[in-house]
Design an enzyme around this catalytic site. Structure first.
Site: not given
Ligand code: DER
Length: 234
Positions: A85, A97-98, A87, A106, A30-33
């Site tokens: 992804g 993460k989170g 943090d 995840e 999850s997330g933008s990457t």
């Molecule tokens: O919330 C998460 O664990 C996401 O994987 C985050 O840690 C990474 O988000 P990003 O790819 O938008 O930086």
């Protein structure tokens, strides 16, 4: 934008090196990457027949909107590779993460995979957890227990947090509610010397659902650098 370029570099490299046509089940983080992870998968028809397991509603929509085959972890508990992804990542491949409040699903999907691969831009590479990422360790809690957990975090851990905050929503009144119907507490510990020990202690607190510390789980981490190169940590 060097950050977006870094995310894309890491995601493409990880897909190219870790997802194979003879694989069966792939976990999508999850997330933008991870948006770039799905983008790369969609460029490779030989990966179209695999089953993709989500780690959040966002992740599920990425799979559905991409026209990829959506699977559930109930149907496919054995995953070949999960790519997600982070943090922040330290030299021992521990991660916070989170940031997107998705750390329970995840972690479930990452642990169910034979190989767990982290993809990130250069901002996430750190000497120690808590140094680059200053928004705290995300802790998912059962809503009714959030006050109790906040006080336990202050009184029962060997590492005392400077502050603990209930994560409030931006486009909705009240707290962030996770895909599992829970709240998130962000606990600020500063630099974390022993993430595995901290994880163990936090998980032991009644009311804690999951903790955004992924310790020694990843096989490799890919970082897209600002100079256009890709570095890896193994
Ligand atoms: O919330 C998460 O664990 C996401 O994987 C985050 O840690 C990474 O988000 P990003 O790819 O938008 O930086």
């Amino acid at each position: 934008d060097p950050v977006e370029a870094g995310k894309k570099l890491a995601a493409y490299a990880a897909v190219d090196e870790y997802i194979r046509p003879d694989h069966k089940v792939i976990g999508i983080g999850s997330g933008s990457t991870v948006v770039y992870v799905v983008e790369r998968i969609l460029q490779k028809p030989e990966l179209g027949h695999l089953v993709y397991i989500p780690t959040s509603f966002q992740s599920k929509l990425l799979i559905i909107d991409g026209g990829l085959t959506l699977g559930s972890i109930e149907q496919y508990p054995d995953i070949d590779v999960t790519i997600d992804g982070a943090d922040e990542v330290d030299p021992q491949l521990n991660a916070i993460k989170g940031g997107g409040a998705c750390q329970f699903q995840e972690k479930l999907v990452a642990e169910a995979a034979k190989k767990f691969v982290i993809v990130a831009d250069y901002r996430k590479k750190s000497t120690k957890l808590g140094v680059q990422w200053t928004k705290g360790v995300p802790i998912e809690v059962v809503p009714m227990a959030y006050k109790v957990v906040m006080s336990s975090l202050q009184s029962k851990l060997s590492l005392k947090p400077a502050s603990v905050d209930l994560r409030m929503a931006v486009k909705k009144a009240g707290p962030v509610v996770t895909d599992n119907g829970n709240f998130v507490i962000d606990a600020h510990f500063g630099a974390i010397e022993n993430p595995a020990q901290l994880l163990k202690e936090i998980k032991g607190l009644t009311g804690v659902y999951e903790v955004g510390l992924f310790c020694g789980m990843a096989e490799i981490a890919y970082f897209g650098e600002s100079d256009g190169s890709v570095s890896t940590l193994r």
